[in-house]
Design an enzyme around this catalytic site. Structure first.
Site, mmCIF file in Angstrom:
data_model
loop_
_atom_site.group_PDB
_atom_site.id
_atom_site.type_symbol
_atom_site.label_atom_id
_atom_site.label_comp_id
_atom_site.label_asym_id
_atom_site.label_seq_id
_atom_site.Cartn_x
_atom_site.Cartn_y
_atom_site.Cartn_z
ATOM 1 N N GLU B 305 53.382 90.751 66.774
ATOM 2 C CA GLU B 305 52.687 90.812 65.489
ATOM 3 C C GLU B 305 52.167 92.227 65.225
ATOM 4 O O GLU B 305 52.300 92.748 64.108
ATOM 5 C CB GLU B 305 51.522 89.806 65.475
ATOM 6 C CG GLU B 305 50.786 89.767 64.138
ATOM 7 C CD GLU B 305 49.842 88.576 64.009
ATOM 8 O OE1 GLU B 305 49.564 87.910 65.026
ATOM 9 O OE2 GLU B 305 49.394 88.312 62.877
ATOM 10 N N PHE B 390 56.425 78.486 65.626
ATOM 11 C CA PHE B 390 57.546 78.114 66.476
ATOM 12 C C PHE B 390 58.685 77.684 65.565
ATOM 13 O O PHE B 390 58.466 77.038 64.533
ATOM 14 C CB PHE B 390 57.161 76.935 67.370
ATOM 15 C CG PHE B 390 56.497 77.338 68.657
ATOM 16 C CD1 PHE B 390 56.358 78.664 69.018
ATOM 17 C CD2 PHE B 390 56.013 76.372 69.519
ATOM 18 C CE1 PHE B 390 55.766 79.024 70.213
ATOM 19 C CE2 PHE B 390 55.409 76.708 70.716
ATOM 20 C CZ PHE B 390 55.288 78.033 71.057
#
Lengths: 85, 402
Positions: B305, B390
């Site tokens: 990220e 996910f």
């Protein structure tokens, strides 16, 4: 407690009424019990007596089990309990 | 295209049972993660979570409602009541016909599933309660909100694992922006803190036994939370005409799919969602003062990220603040983006940036200003909220001060 009294207790609880307000002639509609309330009542009855009630919510009138009044429900359950014994 | 603003917010989560308490906890850098109180916790390897404690349903729901509501639905309704009350809207006539509900969840009625699997597998019973299906279905929360508030427009539930809430709010935003609905109720709810829910996550070996420390070099995994966040998204002129208090503007969003791996995050997928949200909101990178990170506290997410943010923002990445409030309320899975949007609104409206608590050691792979441990006063005009699920499904929302 008799089968009859136990069933009336279950139906009264579902309808949020006193057992004395549930008469033999009452229909579930009279008591304000809708279709979900009906299946919940049948579940509670099955649990209380350890029986299996032949009721299909898709075709309530076609089932072998007569739910047209408190009296017919009690008669049906008494028969199932007797058969099981 | 219509402008879209937020006129109501509600929540229940490990930090508080409403928005005010949640904001106070975020400002104090309070951690809501602690020992879990769930059945058979002694058989769990992971014994901590961001659990909602002291939630009394007495007086909130009647007996018939309690028979029908899984805990995730209860959370959703409590949050929706707060948000809709704040908005001041009541839904009737044409407004009711057009306004709907879009909610995110991942597990839906997980408590109901868990309890009833026990009934048939563990207890060996051959009969379950008749309401098992209406309680466990993923759309139960959205449906009960629509029933309680007479919302008769487009209503559905979105399930994209950890990005569910952001995807849901993006759908609600689109419906208002394109003029299809004057207002939408939207957010997410999750209640996965039960034996089966936690045990399933244990299997993946991404959970921390001792705490959620996003961006910290010694981070060792995520910690689950539970709760809900719900908002009223309203068309700007509609809100202005009735003198509603505007909390923030939803300026844009973007969604992307990594199309790569079922669990490992992708820098490119995340970066495309972030830059897409900036473009959709017509924001320059330099306009963004704060990012509420996905920041799960796993090794893989946090470094990926940060790399994605660095790629998109270039030198400005060093000027902006990025924090993960999951360090305080845990990871609410399908409800997490909704609770995290509160930190974004707090930044815009209150001028306070929620911290990343539990931060202990700098990680060179996460070398951004992660607002460690203490909240910070700062004026920001535009913020982003990241969610990377996910399955590689990403959704980023952009908010602006009004």
């Amino acid at each position: 407690m008799s089968v009859k009294d136990k069933i009336i207790e279950i139906i009264a609880e579902q309808a949020v009424l006193e057992p004395s307000d549930v008469t033999m002639e009452s229909t579930l509609e009279d008591l304000g019990i809708d279709s979900l309330g009906l299946v919940e009542s049948i579940f509670a009855i099955e649990e209380a007596f350890d029986i299996s009630v032949p009721f299909n919510a898709n075709e309530p009138t076609e089932s072998d089990f007569d739910i047209s009044s408190v009296a017919t429900i009690i008669a049906g359950i008494e028969k199932l309990v007797a058969e099981q014994a | 295209m219509k402008r879209v603003v937020i006129t109501g917010a509600g929540t229940i989560n490990a930090l508080g049972h409403n928005v005010a308490d949640t904001w106070t906890a975020m400002k104090e850098g309070k951690c809501g993660i602690g020992p879990m109180d769930v059945r058979d916790v002694d058989r769990l390897a992971i014994k901590i979570g961001g659990q909602v404690h002291g939630f009394e349903t007495e007086g909130l729901f009647n007996r018939q409602q309690m028979a029908l509501y899984d805990r995730f639905t209860q959370f959703a309704l409590v949050a929706a009541r707060e948000a809709i009350a704040q908005s001041g809207l009541s839904f009737s006539g044409e407004l009711a016909a057009k306004a709907g509900v879009v909610m995110g969840t991942s597990g839906g009625g997980m408590q109901t599933l868990d309890e009833n699997y026990r009934t048939v597998y563990e207890d060996g019973k051959n009969r379950v309660h008749p309401f098992v299906v209406p309680k466990l279905m993923n759309n139960a929360a959205a449906s009960h909100i629509s029933m309680e508030f007479n919302l008769k427009g487009p209503s559905f539930t979105v399930a994209t694992a950890c990005a569910s809430s952001n995807h849901a709010m993006a759908q609600a935003f689109q419906l208002v922006r394109c003029g299809m609905a004057p207002a939408m109720v939207t957010g997410g709810a999750e209640s996965m803190l039960c034996f089966g829910g936690v045990k399933a996550w244990e299997g993946l070996r991404v959970m921390s036994k001792d705490g959620c420390r996003p961006f910290s070099a010694n981070r060792n995994g995520m910690v689950q939370g539970e709760g809900a966040g719900v908002f009223v998204f309203e068309e700007y002129e509609h809100a202005k005409a009735r003198g509603a208090e505007i909390l923030a503007e939803v300026a844009g969003f973007a969604m992307s799919s990594d199309a790569a791996d079922i669990v490992m995050p992708s820098k490119q997928g995340a970066a495309r969602a972030i830059s897409g949200a900036l473009a959709d909101a017509k924001l320059n990178a330099s306009d963004v003062g704060y990012i509420n990170a996905h920041g799960t506290g796993t090794a893989a997410n946090d470094k990926t990220e940060c790399a994605a943010v660095a790629d998109v923002f270039g030198p400005h990445a060093d000027n902006l603040m990025i924090s993960s409030t999951k360090s305080m309320h845990g990871h609410l899975i399908g409800g997490t983006g909704a609770v995290e949007l509160l930190a974004c609104i707090m930044a815009l409206k209150e001028g306070v940036i929620a911290p990343t608590v539990g931060y202990e050691e700098p990680d060179p792979e996460c070398a951004l200003d992660v607002v460690p441990n203490e909240a910070r006063e700062a004026k920001v005009d535009a913020v982003l909220s990241n969610a990377f699920a996910f399955g590689g499904l990403n959704a980023v929302l952009a908010l602006r001060a009004v």
